[in-house]
Scaffold this active site. Structure first.
Site, PDB file in Angstrom:
ATOM      1  N   ILE A  13       9.337  29.114  82.902  1.00  0.00           N
ATOM      2  CA  ILE A  13       9.085  27.669  82.887  1.00  0.00           C
ATOM      3  C   ILE A  13       8.394  27.316  81.577  1.00  0.00           C
ATOM      4  O   ILE A  13       7.338  27.845  81.255  1.00  0.00           O
ATOM      5  CB  ILE A  13       8.211  27.228  84.071  1.00  0.00           C
ATOM      6  CG1 ILE A  13       8.878  27.589  85.397  1.00  0.00           C
ATOM      7  CG2 ILE A  13       7.959  25.722  84.010  1.00  0.00           C
ATOM      8  CD1 ILE A  13       8.041  27.266  86.607  1.00  0.00           C
ATOM      9  N   HIS A  14       8.998  26.425  80.836  1.00  0.00           N
ATOM     10  CA  HIS A  14       8.490  25.961  79.538  1.00  0.00           C
ATOM     11  C   HIS A  14       9.068  24.568  79.332  1.00  0.00           C
ATOM     12  O   HIS A  14       9.656  23.997  80.247  1.00  0.00           O
ATOM     13  CB  HIS A  14       8.908  26.919  78.418  1.00  0.00           C
ATOM     14  CG  HIS A  14      10.394  27.077  78.358  1.00  0.00           C
ATOM     15  ND1 HIS A  14      11.186  26.290  77.559  1.00  0.00           N
ATOM     16  CD2 HIS A  14      11.224  27.874  79.065  1.00  0.00           C
ATOM     17  CE1 HIS A  14      12.457  26.629  77.761  1.00  0.00           C
ATOM     18  NE2 HIS A  14      12.507  27.574  78.673  1.00  0.00           N
ATOM     19  N   GLY A  15       8.958  24.017  78.155  1.00  0.00           N
ATOM     20  CA  GLY A  15       9.398  22.642  77.909  1.00  0.00           C
ATOM     21  C   GLY A  15      10.831  22.361  78.309  1.00  0.00           C
ATOM     22  O   GLY A  15      11.113  21.363  78.976  1.00  0.00           O
TER      23      GLY A  15
END
Length: 161
Positions: A13-15
């Site tokens: 999970i990241h941008g």
């Protein structure tokens, strides 16, 4: 069916996943499937901070994720499965999880990997797993962000030497 999309992304999970993909797909739950991360309180805490507001999060090992999906636990939700490598998704398929399409996103480079495309780096184990997934009828695509065109991943895999 609960599974809206499945993505391989080494960053989990990241941008891109938290904002672009989750919004584009309209999902209600992100399911991180990783045998190591599911045991790490530090990793789980970081993922909880990175998830978008209003979206549920599950961080499960492969066996528990497969069991929950097959038991219909998420049938009323739109689930976005994210894993770091193809091997864990192959295990899920072998365990009877109905995965039909996998989007190959960011796979980080290390000493054992070879670059196939921008931000997609694979090793021999990945290639084996991708070929097995393909043989089982799973469609493999490459697409970094939703605005990029969808590419067939298998021709990229032929670059591996």
């Amino acid at each position: 069916m609960a599974i809206t999309a499945v993505r391989i992304d080494g960053r989990l999970i990241h941008g891109q996943v938290a904002n672009l993909w989750t919004t584009k797909l309209g999902v209600s739950r992100i399911m991180v499937v990783d045998n190591e991360v599911s045991k790490s309180d530090v990793d789980k805490a970081a993922l909880k901070l990175a998830k978008p507001a209003g979206v549920n999060l599950s961080i499960l090992d492969e066996k528990r994720a497969a069991d929950h999906i097959k038991a219909g636990k998420y049938d009323s939700q739109k689930v976005f499965i994210v894993a770091k490598r193809p091997e864990i998704l192959l295990q899920m398929v072998d365990d009877g999880v109905p995965i039909t399409v996998i989007n190959v996103g960011n796979m980080s480079q290390n000493d054992d990997t070879q670059s196939l495309a921008n931000s997609i780096n694979v090793d021999a184990e990945d290639v084996k797993a991708f070929n097995e997934l393909n043989d089982k009828g799973v469609k493999l695509t490459a697409q970094m962000v939703p605005s990029d065109p969808v590419q067939d991943f298998m021709p990229l895999l032929k670059k591996f030497k």
